[in-house]
Design an enzyme around this catalytic site. Structure first.
Site, short mmCIF file in Angstrom:
data_model
loop_
_atom_site.label_atom_id
_atom_site.label_comp_id
_atom_site.label_asym_id
_atom_site.label_seq_id
_atom_site.Cartn_x
_atom_site.Cartn_y
_atom_site.Cartn_z
N TYR A 1 0.82 -1.21 0.00
CA TYR A 1 0.00 0.00 0.00
C TYR A 1 0.86 1.27 0.00
O TYR A 1 0.39 2.35 -0.32
CB TYR A 1 -0.95 0.03 1.21
CG TYR A 1 -2.01 -1.05 1.19
CD1 TYR A 1 -2.33 -1.72 0.02
CD2 TYR A 1 -2.70 -1.39 2.33
CE1 TYR A 1 -3.28 -2.71 -0.01
CE2 TYR A 1 -3.68 -2.38 2.32
CZ TYR A 1 -3.96 -3.04 1.14
OH TYR A 1 -4.91 -4.01 1.12
N LYS B 1 4.05 -15.50 1.95
CA LYS B 1 4.01 -16.18 0.66
C LYS B 1 5.47 -16.39 0.26
O LYS B 1 5.94 -15.96 -0.82
CB LYS B 1 3.24 -15.31 -0.35
CG LYS B 1 2.91 -15.97 -1.65
CD LYS B 1 1.82 -17.02 -1.55
CE LYS B 1 1.60 -17.67 -2.90
NZ LYS B 1 0.77 -18.87 -2.85
N ASP C 1 -2.34 -18.46 1.15
CA ASP C 1 -3.46 -19.14 0.48
C ASP C 1 -3.97 -20.29 1.34
O ASP C 1 -5.19 -20.49 1.48
CB ASP C 1 -3.06 -19.61 -0.93
CG ASP C 1 -1.67 -20.23 -0.99
OD1 ASP C 1 -0.90 -20.09 -0.02
OD2 ASP C 1 -1.35 -20.87 -2.01
N ASP D 1 -5.15 -7.27 5.69
CA ASP D 1 -6.38 -6.58 5.31
C ASP D 1 -7.45 -7.63 4.94
O ASP D 1 -8.60 -7.58 5.39
CB ASP D 1 -6.07 -5.68 4.10
CG ASP D 1 -7.15 -4.65 3.84
OD1 ASP D 1 -8.14 -4.63 4.58
OD2 ASP D 1 -7.00 -3.88 2.88
N ASP E 1 -10.66 -9.47 7.65
CA ASP E 1 -12.08 -9.42 7.29
C ASP E 1 -12.67 -10.83 7.25
O ASP E 1 -13.81 -11.06 7.67
CB ASP E 1 -12.28 -8.74 5.93
CG ASP E 1 -12.51 -7.25 6.07
OD1 ASP E 1 -12.16 -6.69 7.15
OD2 ASP E 1 -13.02 -6.63 5.12
#
Ligand code: NAD
Length: 357
Positions: free
Chosen positions: A141, A191, A223, A247, A251
């Site tokens: 970001y 990852k 994943d 992020d 959620d």
């Protein structure tokens, strides 16, 4: 104990849920002999209307000079047409940046009274109690270069995932410290099989772990983690991850437990922490006494525990919430057959009653 709290209700339901959290804090202060001084500031859309800026200098100064910040929510359709830099949501980025809040802590806990609200089977969600520790000021970001540029055939959009040793080490420390106060297990999510930034992430997390031999460290690819969260969420205690992965995963974790209106969050780093529910300003229900104030009240409890080390007081609030739900009082978002429907203010009344006030 005496503490100064900056109260930033913001927009939409922020103005309805915040008074309930302040009532609870006042009551706890009275009961346990603490003095909390509340100073109100403008943020988000209301601040744009009053001053032209989503985060006026006065509000930032208030936040910096307080012991902690309690925030409601910002945003709404009225300000959606504004250019990005002037939007209400920019205030959140400004506060995080200016207060040095590099760690976002999002607990997801299943209240046994609400098992029916989850979209997963009761046996999968019963007993979930996990904490996502998300890096908040680095990663893709913020990484450079970024942009959209012209190519011979069209355009090319690009962002850069960047993490430094220091950024990784400090967030890992927050996670290990948190695990010490919980069940002593950290999952580091990355990852590392594909991304070099993740390879460094894993290497540094392992180094920081050497200072926390009492905490168990496991690694998981993002994943697989997304899958494990819905397959067997009870395997997790603390999860530490990057800005982007956090992020998304926070959620996902939030939805395991039912309503978005229930969940608190903390952003910490330097000296002043910021505490807010995870939901937005919910313009569709604003001004109707329908909003669930529990996420904000639970955020106030996190503030007591993380910023003021008032663990016992935080637990008192947690158990008052639990008992209120066990008595089947429900706002509309968590309503179930046989429960008693209450509004925002009445939910606050019931929680105060459980606190014995
Ligand atoms: P939202 O979280 O405001 O609402 C999503 C849905 O959840 C809505 O149906 C809403 O009614 C419901 N909901 C949310 N909180 C609730 C509560 N406490 N009790 C009961 N129901 C609740 O998300 P959105 O609709 O995507 O965004 C609305 C505005 O909020 C936008 O302007 C967005 O940018 C902003 N926003 C702000 C924050 C923040 O302040 N931290 C976070 C997310 C979105």
């Amino acid at each position: 104990m005496e503490k100064r709290i900056a109260v930033l209700p913001g927009d939409g339901i922020g103005r309805e849920i915040m008074p309930q959290a302040v009532r609870v804090l006042e009551a706890i202060g009275q009961k346990c002999g603490h003095r909390f001084h509340f100073t109100y500031g403008q943020v988000g859309g209301e601040a744009i209307d009053a001053t032209g800026f989503p985060l006026p200098a006065e509000t930032l100064e208030l936040a910096k000079s307080s012991d902690a910040v309690l925030l409601g929510a910002v945003g709404g359709p009225k300000w959606e047409g504004l250019e990005y830099a002037r939007r209400p949501e920019r205030a959140l980025l400004g506060l995080r940046e200016q207060l040095g809040l590099f760690a976002n802590l999002r607990p997801a806990k299943m209240y046994s009274a609400l098992i029916g609200s989850s979209s997963l089977k009761p046996e999968v969600v019963d007993g979930i109690d996990l904490l996502v520790v998300r890096e908040l000021t680095g990663g893709i970001y913020f990484g450079k270069p970024k942009g959209i540029e012209q190519t011979a055939t069209g355009h090319r959009g690009f962002n850069t995932e960047v993490y430094t040793t220091e950024e990784i080490r400090r967030i890992a420390e927050v996670a290990f410290q948190a695990a010490r106060k919980r069940r002593g297990l950290v999952h580091s999510i990355d990852k590392a099989n594909v991304l070099e930034s993740s390879e460094l992430w894993r290497r540094e997390v392992i180094k920081v772990h050497q200072n926390f031999p009492d905490v168990e460290l496991r690694h998981m690819y993002v994943d697989n983690c997304a899958m494990q969260l819905v397959r067997y969420p009870k395997q997790f205690d603390v999860m530490v991850t990057t800005n982007l992965f956090g992020d998304i995963l926070s959620d996902e974790a939030a939805m395991l437990t039912g309503s978005i209106g229930m969940l608190p969050s903390a952003s910490v780093g330097a000296s002043v922490g910021m505490f807010e529910p995870i939901h937005g300003s919910a313009p569709d229900i604003a001004g109707k006494n329908l909003a669930n104030p529990i996420g904000t009240i639970a955020s106030a409890a996190m503030m007591l525990s993380y910023s003021f080390a008032l663990t016992k007081e935080a637990e008192m609030i947690e158990s008052a919430i639990q008992m209120t739900l066990a008595q089947e009082y429900r706002t509309q978002d968590i309503q179930s057959p046989g429960s008693t429907l209450v509004g925002t203010v009445e939910m606050g009344d019931h929680i105060l009653k459980q606190l014995g006030i």
